[in-house]
Design an enzyme around this catalytic site. Structure first.
Site, short mmCIF file in Angstrom:
data_model
loop_
_atom_site.label_atom_id
_atom_site.label_comp_id
_atom_site.label_asym_id
_atom_site.label_seq_id
_atom_site.Cartn_x
_atom_site.Cartn_y
_atom_site.Cartn_z
CG ASP A 180 -0.38 0.02 2.54
OD1 ASP A 180 0.86 -0.15 2.64
OD2 ASP A 180 -1.11 0.19 3.52
CE1 TYR A 191 7.74 3.93 0.43
CE2 TYR A 191 7.26 5.35 -1.43
CZ TYR A 191 8.01 4.33 -0.86
OH TYR A 191 9.02 3.75 -1.58
CG PHE A 206 8.51 0.13 -4.38
CD1 PHE A 206 8.91 -0.22 -3.10
CD2 PHE A 206 7.83 -0.81 -5.15
CE1 PHE A 206 8.66 -1.49 -2.59
CE2 PHE A 206 7.57 -2.09 -4.65
CZ PHE A 206 7.99 -2.43 -3.38
CG HIS A 222 8.74 -5.79 0.68
ND1 HIS A 222 9.35 -4.61 1.08
CD2 HIS A 222 7.59 -5.41 0.05
CE1 HIS A 222 8.61 -3.59 0.73
NE2 HIS A 222 7.53 -4.03 0.09
#
Length: 219
Positions: free
Chosen positions: A64, A66, A77, A187
């Protein structure tokens, strides 16, 4: 959300009319009015604004947005130019350098140049509340983004799916077309990057796959 985009029109029109999305929209109207929600409304579907359906070469799936002020810009990202680069993205750039042998072409943390080369920077949930990670999970976004992945899966031209982390890996079952390349790894967050993200070689693997189709990404 009633505007349409870049070859996504058919999918969006269908999904926006469904009860789950109408409920999601009502929830978002309420939350944006009552608290700080990221990204700004106008950037909620920014990933689709910047990457046309027919142009998708690679899908990078995040979780989801930031949840700190000024960071989220509607693409997984990515952060606006001038914002400190988050550690997950620092680690992505490190893997690019280690994998390809040269640094990323990106200056700062704004990944729009990737998006415009056909890298769909998609999160599984497209909104979040300030300081509350995963606060909009289970509200309908996952249904929508599952449909996006399914819609892409149906496309004849092969593409690369980069699934990083447990939540992204769970989407692997949606990608059934053998023409696509599915890459999975840990991740890139500092908590897990050393558990299988570093050294995954996803960028060179994607390049090799795309080169066979006379396509490329300037990472």
């Amino acid at each position: 959300m009633e505007r349409y985009y870049n070859g996504w029109d058919e999918l969006f029109k269908e999904e926006f009319a469904k009860p789950y999305f109408k409920n999601l929209k009502a929830f978002l109207v309420e939350r944006y009015a009552q608290t700080e929600v990221y990204p700004p409304k106008k950037l909620m579907l920014n990933a689709f604004d910047n990457t046309a359906y027919d142009d998708v070469n690679v899908v990078i799936l995040g979780q989801d947005p930031y949840y700190n002020p000024g960071q989220a810009m509607g693409m997984s990202f990515s952060v606006p130019q001038g914002v400190m680069v988050p550690m997950s993205l620092v680690n992505i750039f490190k893997e690019i350098n280690d994998d390809l042998g040269y640094p990323s072409s990106i200056k700062g943390g704004d990944l729009t140049p990737w998006a415009r080369q056909g890298v769909l920077l998609l999160n599984t949930a497209l909104t979040v509340e300030r300081g509350k990670p995963n606060s909009h999970q289970g509200k309908g976004w996952e249904i929508f983004t599952d449909r996006v992945i399914g819609y892409l899966n149906e496309r004849e031209r092969g593409m690369v799916f980069m699934l990083w982390g447990r939540n992204a890996y769970a989407k692997k079952q949606l990608i059934t077309n053998p023409q696509h390349l599915v890459l999975t790894a840990a991740h890139p967050s500092p908590l897990s990057a050393y558990n299988g993200f570093f050294g995954c070689g996803h960028f060179s693997k994607a390049n090799a796959f795309l080169e066979k189709q006379n396509r490329s990404i300037k990472w």
